[in-house]
Design a protein around this motif. Structure first.
Motif, PDB file in Angstrom:
ATOM      1  N   GLU A 127       0.832  -1.204   0.000  1.00  0.00           N
ATOM      2  CA  GLU A 127       0.000   0.000   0.000  1.00  0.00           C
ATOM      3  C   GLU A 127       0.868   1.257   0.000  1.00  0.00           C
ATOM      4  O   GLU A 127       0.565   2.238  -0.689  1.00  0.00           O
ATOM      5  CB  GLU A 127      -0.939  -0.010   1.201  1.00  0.00           C
ATOM      6  N   GLN A 173       2.436   1.715  -3.577  1.00  0.00           N
ATOM      7  CA  GLN A 173       1.528   2.286  -4.569  1.00  0.00           C
ATOM      8  C   GLN A 173       1.196   3.731  -4.233  1.00  0.00           C
ATOM      9  O   GLN A 173       0.990   4.556  -5.126  1.00  0.00           O
ATOM     10  CB  GLN A 173       0.247   1.437  -4.688  1.00  0.00           C
ATOM     11  N   VAL A 182       4.189   5.826  -5.478  1.00  0.00           N
ATOM     12  CA  VAL A 182       4.184   5.924  -6.939  1.00  0.00           C
ATOM     13  C   VAL A 182       3.058   6.845  -7.410  1.00  0.00           C
ATOM     14  O   VAL A 182       3.268   7.698  -8.291  1.00  0.00           O
ATOM     15  CB  VAL A 182       4.025   4.523  -7.574  1.00  0.00           C
ATOM     16  N   THR A 183       1.879   6.708  -6.809  1.00  0.00           N
ATOM     17  CA  THR A 183       0.746   7.552  -7.189  1.00  0.00           C
ATOM     18  C   THR A 183       1.021   9.018  -6.881  1.00  0.00           C
ATOM     19  O   THR A 183       0.808   9.903  -7.723  1.00  0.00           O
ATOM     20  CB  THR A 183      -0.528   7.107  -6.457  1.00  0.00           C
TER      21      THR A 183
END
Length: 206
Positions: free
Chosen positions: A16, A19, A22-23
């Motif tokens: 989690e 990601q 990266v987001t």
């Protein structure tokens, strides 16, 4: 029925957090594309990097990466290795994405007002995601989170105060219209952080 804030017992998993980083970085990298398309700047270390890249021709990614290095020492000593490594990863990823995105698409004919608003929103959301996954993009973000944890100051207030100093200095280097449009984007960014990044409104932690 009223729902009260709970204790921050739920934690993000490593996947989690990955990601989330990266987001968040992708959103900020997109904001840089809007800024560069309209030749605007932003606050904090990213703003200083953009200011340096325009007249010198140096790569934004390289300047941004190098200017962040001294802040890692502070982060290691005051916050810890876990946070510092995540922030280092986020900064390195942003430096790479800013260089790669123009190869995938290009922006042209963007009004500076539109660029400022879109950059402010995308960067604000991106930083918010990073904060909630235990990372920043270095520089003032590190100090802002550290001060928020130890004083009554909020991260958005600290960043906005620093940004005002950056834009005041920019008045001596850039056209007034450029500085004012850029300031609009920075205000939007920091209002998003100030409004949404509050420990009493968020449960999950990293």
């Amino acid at each position: 029925m009223q729902f009260l804030p709970q204790a921050p017992t739920d934690r993000h998993t490593t996947l989690e957090d990955l990601q989330g980083i990266v987001t968040g970085v992708t959103m900020v990298a997109l904001s840089v594309q809007f800024l560069q398309a309209a030749e605007l700047i932003t606050g904090q270390i990213a703003g200083l990097s953009l200011v340096a890249s325009y007249p010198t021709g140096l790569s934004f990614g390289l300047v941004f990466f190098l200017l962040n290095l001294p802040f890692y020492v502070f982060a290691i000593l005051q916050i810890g290795w876990r946070f510092t490594l995540r922030t280092f990863l986020a900064v390195a990823l942003l430096s790479a994405l800013v260089e790669l995105m123009p190869r995938a698409f290009s922006l042209s004919g963007v009004h500076p007002g539109a660029a400022a608003v879109l950059a402010g929103i995308s960067a604000g959301v991106g930083l918010l995601v990073l904060f909630r996954h235990g990372a920043t993009l270095g520089g003032v973000g590190i100090l802002a989170l550290w001060l928020q944890d130890r004083t009554t100051l909020r991260a958005g207030q600290v960043q906005l105060g620093f940004d005002l100093v950056v834009f005041t200095l920019a008045l001596f280097l850039l056209p007034l219209a450029t500085v004012l449009w850029s300031l609009l984007g920075a205000v939007i960014l920091n209002v998003i952080i100030l409004t949404n990044h509050r420990r009493d409104r968020y449960i999950a932690s990293s």
